[in-house]
Design an enzyme around this catalytic site. Structure first.
Site, short mmCIF file in Angstrom:
data_model
loop_
_atom_site.label_atom_id
_atom_site.label_comp_id
_atom_site.label_asym_id
_atom_site.label_seq_id
_atom_site.Cartn_x
_atom_site.Cartn_y
_atom_site.Cartn_z
N ASP A 127 0.83 -1.20 0.00
CA ASP A 127 0.00 0.00 0.00
C ASP A 127 0.86 1.25 0.00
OD1 ASP A 127 -2.44 -1.22 -0.08
OD2 ASP A 127 -2.87 -1.03 2.06
N TYR A 130 9.34 -9.23 6.53
CA TYR A 130 9.13 -7.79 6.71
C TYR A 130 9.86 -7.31 7.95
CZ TYR A 130 5.37 -7.98 3.28
OH TYR A 130 4.66 -8.14 2.13
#
EC number: 5.4.99.12
Length: 257
Positions: A37, A95
């Site tokens: 995003d 991540y």
């Protein structure tokens, strides 16, 4: 900017496909390991495209640098086996979420990738809470619902590392559903700040839908740092396995997953 190409908007996919099209002189369509995003970073993103053109990897990287904006770089290009799929061949995504406990907040040069939090966080409690989430679970409480998409994931790593004032969350899984990583960080940070208990975090695994009590951490602290793939002779089998696991066009990644 986010990954996915959108009409009239500047996106990572858009600028990459445009640059590749100029260099290779043909339309290019990328498939990516993790769609991010707006505000989420990627240091180890992987994408593939099909082409009949012949090219030298290092030379392609050099030529792309002339066409890409300063905030998008291609670090490596390789010819891969026909069975390779950046999304469906992936076996693990990694991540890192970056926080700072410095009383003055994030350093100016790091302000776009580091999120300030309270100075006196209980990292040991955060580690206990994170450990309770490891394994194969339904993470519905941590995910924004997508019609027909599963929220069952195998969380393989979720731990915390101190580097001075920096506090790093390392999060790895086979895949992530939409907003999952930032929700995991937000929930565990609430434990570190004394607002919740580790047991509260574990209890969220019993929820069957998105929990309004979970705060989604800001996008700019998150970065996709690596994607793992199997050996070349296992690619085809992995593609089939992944497609069978995903019952709908769920988007894999961190925040637009």
């Amino acid at each position: 900017m986010g990954w996915a190409r959108q009409p009239g908007l500047r996106t990572v996919q858009g600028v990459l496909e445009d640059a590749l099209g100029k260099v290779l002189r043909e339309p290019i369509q990328l498939t990516v390991a993790g769609r991010t995003d707006a505000g989420v970073h990627a240091e180890g993103q992987v994408a593939h495209f099909d082409t009949a053109a012949e090219f030298d990897g290092p030379q392609l990287v050099h030529r792309l640098a002339r066409f890409l904006p300063k905030d998008v770089r291609v670090k490596r290009a390789d010819v891969v086996p026909p069975d390779f799929d950046a999304r469906f061949s992936a076996i693990r995504r990694h991540y890192v979420y970056r926080l700072t406990t410095a009383p003055y907040g994030a350093e100016p040069l790091a302000a776009r990738s580091v999120v300030p939090c309270k100075s006196a966080v209980d990292v040991d409690a955060m580690r206990r809470a994170s450990g309770l989430l490891l394994g194969l679970h339904d993470f519905a409480a941590f995910c924004r619902r997508r019609e027909g998409a599963t929220t069952v994931r195998e969380l393989q790593r979720f731990d915390w590392e101190r580097q001075g004032d920096l506090l790093l969350a390392h999060v790895s899984a086979d895949a992530f559903c939409w907003s999952m990583v930032r929700s995991l960080v937000g929930a565990v940070l609430a434990v570190g700040e004394g607002r919740r208990s580790p047991e509260w975090v574990a209890g969220l695994l019993r929820e069957t839908q998105r929990s309004s009590s979970v705060t989604v951490a800001p996008a700019h602290g998150l970065s996709l740092v690596a994607v793992d793939y199997p050996a070349d002779d296992e690619l085809a089998a992995r593609n089939v396995q992944t497609r069978e696991m995903r019952s709908a066009p769920a988007v894999e990644g961190c925040c637009g997953e």
